[in-house]
Write an enzyme that holds these catalytic residues in place. Sequence first.
Site, PDB file in Angstrom:
ATOM      1  N   GLY A  75       0.824  -1.211   0.000  1.00  0.00           N
ATOM      2  CA  GLY A  75       0.000   0.000   0.000  1.00  0.00           C
ATOM      3  C   GLY A  75       0.854   1.256   0.000  1.00  0.00           C
ATOM      4  N   LEU A  76       2.170   1.106  -0.217  1.00  0.00           N
ATOM      5  CA  LEU A  76       3.050   2.284  -0.228  1.00  0.00           C
ATOM      6  C   LEU A  76       3.374   2.735  -1.659  1.00  0.00           C
ATOM      7  CD1 LEU A  76       5.487   1.311   2.683  1.00  0.00           C
ATOM      8  CD2 LEU A  76       3.433   2.729   2.803  1.00  0.00           C
ATOM      9  N   GLY A  77       2.604   2.241  -2.604  1.00  0.00           N
ATOM     10  CA  GLY A  77       2.755   2.713  -3.989  1.00  0.00           C
ATOM     11  C   GLY A  77       3.987   2.176  -4.694  1.00  0.00           C
ATOM     12  N   SER A  78       4.390   0.927  -4.379  1.00  0.00           N
ATOM     13  CA  SER A  78       5.625   0.427  -4.997  1.00  0.00           C
ATOM     14  C   SER A  78       5.446   0.181  -6.494  1.00  0.00           C
ATOM     15  CB  SER A  78       6.152  -0.819  -4.280  1.00  0.00           C
ATOM     16  OG  SER A  78       5.429  -1.943  -4.667  1.00  0.00           O
ATOM     17  N   SER A  79       4.278  -0.281  -6.940  1.00  0.00           N
ATOM     18  CA  SER A  79       4.115  -0.528  -8.386  1.00  0.00           C
ATOM     19  C   SER A  79       4.136   0.800  -9.144  1.00  0.00           C
ATOM     20  CB  SER A  79       2.838  -1.322  -8.678  1.00  0.00           C
ATOM     21  OG  SER A  79       1.704  -0.560  -8.361  1.00  0.00           O
ATOM     22  N   ALA A  80       3.564   1.850  -8.549  1.00  0.00           N
ATOM     23  CA  ALA A  80       3.601   3.171  -9.195  1.00  0.00           C
ATOM     24  C   ALA A  80       5.042   3.664  -9.280  1.00  0.00           C
ATOM     25  CB  ALA A  80       2.750   4.169  -8.418  1.00  0.00           C
ATOM     26  N   ALA A  81       5.824   3.443  -8.209  1.00  0.00           N
ATOM     27  CA  ALA A  81       7.214   3.914  -8.201  1.00  0.00           C
ATOM     28  C   ALA A  81       8.041   3.161  -9.246  1.00  0.00           C
ATOM     29  CB  ALA A  81       7.814   3.756  -6.805  1.00  0.00           C
ATOM     30  N   ASP A 123      -1.102   7.683  -6.659  1.00  0.00           N
ATOM     31  CA  ASP A 123       0.181   6.987  -6.487  1.00  0.00           C
ATOM     32  C   ASP A 123       1.187   7.435  -7.544  1.00  0.00           C
ATOM     33  OD1 ASP A 123      -1.328   5.642  -4.656  1.00  0.00           O
ATOM     34  OD2 ASP A 123      -0.684   3.636  -5.247  1.00  0.00           O
TER      35      ASP A 123
HETATM   36  C1  MEV Z   1      -5.397   3.509  -1.823  1.00  0.00           C
HETATM   37  O1  MEV Z   1      -4.005   3.791  -1.608  1.00  0.00           O
HETATM   38  C2  MEV Z   1      -6.212   4.742  -1.592  1.00  0.00           C
HETATM   39  C3  MEV Z   1      -7.692   4.620  -1.933  1.00  0.00           C
HETATM   40  O2  MEV Z   1      -8.292   5.875  -1.608  1.00  0.00           O
HETATM   41  C4  MEV Z   1      -7.913   4.322  -3.388  1.00  0.00           C
HETATM   42  C5  MEV Z   1      -7.562   5.481  -4.317  1.00  0.00           C
HETATM   43  O3  MEV Z   1      -7.388   6.620  -3.904  1.00  0.00           O
HETATM   44  O4  MEV Z   1      -7.482   5.214  -5.534  1.00  0.00           O
HETATM   45  C6  MEV Z   1      -8.364   3.555  -1.101  1.00  0.00           C
END
Ligand code: MEV
Length: 289
Positions: A75-81, A123
């Site tokens: 959930g720390l945006g690793s795929s985006a990075a 992200d």
């Molecule tokens: C996920 O990192 C954050 C959410 O708000 C989804 C999004 O913003 O696309 C749950």
Amino acid sequence: MATWSAPGKVFLFGEHAVVYGKPGVAMAIKPRVFVTVRRSRNPSHAKSPYIDECFRAMGVRGSVYVRSQLQSSSGLGSSAAVTVATLCAINDEFDMNHTRDEIANIAFNIERKVQKGRASPTDTYVSATGGLVLITGSSKRRLPPQNLQLVVGNTLAAHSTAKMVEKVGKMRKNHPDIVNPILDAIGAVTLAALHNIGNPKELGRYMDMNNALLEALGVGHPASSRLVLAARASGAYGAKITGAGGGGCIIALCPRRARSRVAGAIEACEGKAIITTIDSEGARRENDD
Ligand code: MEV
């Protein structure tokens, strides 16, 4: 050969509510993904649909080497990075002239394709530009950077952003009279936090409120509750789920002197702690040596 890196991100406020047009605040954090791209007649790289799509989108072929300080699927945006850093390295190695905003857009489209429709434009934007970003609907604005001392706690409990977003969507459909006011309240917490962005004690209180509202939306998890409570008990100003929830990560806003204690308390609850702060650079070129 070109090496670029791009940072991960956390949501400080407003996750889930941003999906319904409410304001949210995200911040790039120090841990990064490093990607080296080399023109090559016999391209080789780790199996990654994100990297495959980067080459397809840019219309070239090359070899890639990836090194990451970010745990994937946390959930720390690793795929985006990974996607942003790969696109920047291709852009550089093949002398293309895409701007940072264009790279962020291409990266978002790649994430959407690979993740079959569900991707967060936040992200890819935050990873490309760095800093503190206010999201409202489809608009994104960089805010002045703040020196916020964070401890990220990874529950190591697997989670799925798509499932969590779907869960909130279903709950909203079944109970609009309850869920819409919760989403409005999250938006109000985000705005109040923005007015107090220089006051960490107050921000901590807003994080606690935001966390309670996320729990009410059903995106809590026993492991994230444990880490949030441990962080607060060991001196954090406030702590909350960050990102989609249902596992994944929490963040704790801390006085500088309490960071190690908070990190220790998270580790004692079997979480993985990262002491970090804002990254204000976003994607950047690294020396190739
Ligand atoms: C996920 O990192 C954050 C959410 O708000 C989804 C999004 O913003 O696309 C749950």
